[in-house]
Design an enzyme around this catalytic site. Structure first.
Site, mmCIF file in Angstrom:
data_model
loop_
_atom_site.group_PDB
_atom_site.id
_atom_site.type_symbol
_atom_site.label_atom_id
_atom_site.label_comp_id
_atom_site.label_asym_id
_atom_site.label_seq_id
_atom_site.Cartn_x
_atom_site.Cartn_y
_atom_site.Cartn_z
ATOM 1 N N GLU A 62 17.363 -15.561 11.170
ATOM 2 C CA GLU A 62 16.087 -15.666 11.885
ATOM 3 C C GLU A 62 15.296 -14.370 11.766
ATOM 4 O OE1 GLU A 62 19.114 -16.302 12.925
ATOM 5 O OE2 GLU A 62 19.208 -18.018 14.284
ATOM 6 N N CYS A 76 20.855 -16.127 18.169
ATOM 7 C CA CYS A 76 21.490 -15.157 19.070
ATOM 8 C C CYS A 76 20.419 -14.470 19.923
ATOM 9 C CB CYS A 76 22.288 -14.129 18.272
ATOM 10 S SG CYS A 76 21.277 -12.820 17.539
HETATM 11 O O1 LIG Z 1 21.579 -16.603 15.425
HETATM 12 C C1 LIG Z 1 22.382 -16.258 14.558
HETATM 13 C C2 LIG Z 1 23.717 -15.986 14.837
HETATM 14 C C3 LIG Z 1 24.531 -15.530 13.815
HETATM 15 N N1 LIG Z 1 24.007 -15.354 12.570
HETATM 16 C C4 LIG Z 1 24.852 -14.824 11.503
HETATM 17 C C5 LIG Z 1 25.214 -13.375 11.692
HETATM 18 C C6 LIG Z 1 26.516 -13.305 10.940
HETATM 19 O O2 LIG Z 1 26.245 -13.068 9.564
HETATM 20 C C7 LIG Z 1 27.124 -14.676 11.078
HETATM 21 C C8 LIG Z 1 28.241 -14.753 12.098
HETATM 22 O O3 LIG Z 1 27.821 -14.231 13.316
HETATM 23 O O4 LIG Z 1 26.075 -15.532 11.455
HETATM 24 C C9 LIG Z 1 22.717 -15.667 12.271
HETATM 25 O O5 LIG Z 1 22.256 -15.522 11.148
HETATM 26 N N2 LIG Z 1 21.940 -16.118 13.282
HETATM 27 ZN ZN LIG Z 2 20.491 -13.420 15.533
#
Ligand SMILES: O=c1ccn([C@H]2C[C@H](O)[C@@H](CO)O2)c(=O)[nH]1
Ligand SMILES: [Zn+2]
EC number: 3.5.4.5
Length: 154
Positions: free
Chosen positions: A66, A97
Site C-alpha cells: 500500500e 497494517c
Molecule cells: O498491510 C500490509 C501488511 C503486510 N504487508 C507485507 C509486509 C511484509 O512484506 C509481508 C508480511 O508482513 O506483508 C503488506 O504489504 N501490507
Molecule cells: Zn502496511
C-alpha cells in the site's frame, strides 16, 4: 483535499482496479515472509498506480504494498485518489497494517473506498468474499493534515 467527498466509481474501473491489485502482487519482493501483497490506486482520471511489498534483510526496512503504491504516485505528482484495492494470497480479505492506514489517510478522503480482495477472487472471478471498506472505517477518529490547522489557545 482529504475532506472532499469521493465520487462513486464505475463497475469497469472497479474491475480494472481489482485486476491491477492482483497483477501488482507479481512485483512482490518477499523472500523472508513469502507473503505477497499487491495494491492498486485509482485516480480521478482513470489512471492506476500499482504497488507491491518490498522486504529487506533488515526486516524493519520492509515497505508494504500500500505504501509502495502511495509513494510511487505521490512522488510522480499524483495526489488525488478515488479508490484503493489490496490483494494477498490469503483466501479471506486482509486489511492494510496500521502504518499504511495512516499513510493512506494523508492523501485520501475519509469516505474513499478500499477494496479488500481475497485470493479466491483470482480463480473464480466472483466478487463473493470481497470486503469493501473506507478509510474512516479502517482508521476511526484519525489524525490528519487538518489537525495541524486547528486553533491552539495560548
Ligand atoms: O498491510 C500490509 C501488511 C503486510 N504487508 C507485507 C509486509 C511484509 O512484506 C509481508 C508480511 O508482513 O506483508 C503488506 O504489504 N501490507
Ligand atoms: Zn502496511
Amino acid at each position: 483535499m482529504t475532506t472532499t467527498t469521493t465520487e462513486p466509481i464505475s463497475t469497469r474501473d472497479r474491475e480494472r482496479l481489482i485486476r491491477a491489485a492482483i497483477e501488482a502482487k507479481n512485483g512482490s519482493y518477499s523472500p523472508y515472509s513469502k507473503f505477497r501483497v499487491g495494491a492498486a490506486l485509482l485516480t480521478p482520471d482513470g489512471q492506476i498506480i500499482k504497488g507491491a511489498n518490498v522486504e529487506n534483510a533488515s526486516y524493519g526496512g520492509t515497505i508494504c504494498a500500500e505504501r509502495t503504491a502511495v509513494v510511487k504516485a505521490v512522488s510522480e505528482g499524483i495526489r488525488s485518489f478515488v479508490a484503493l484495492a489490496v490483494n494477498t494470497d490469503v483466501a479471506q480479505p486482509l486489511a492494510p497494517c496500521g502504518i499504511c492506514r495512516q499513510v493512506i489517510r494523508e492523501f485520501c478522503a475519509l469516505d474513499m473506498s478500499i477494496l479488500l480482495v481475497p485470493a479466491g477472487y483470482e480463480s473464480d472471478g466472483n466478487s463473493a468474499g470481497l470486503l469493501e471498506m473506507t478509510v474512516e472505517k479502517l482508521l476511526p477518529l484519525s489524525f490528519g493534515p487538518e489537525a495541524l490547522e486547528l486553533p491552539r489557545p495560548g
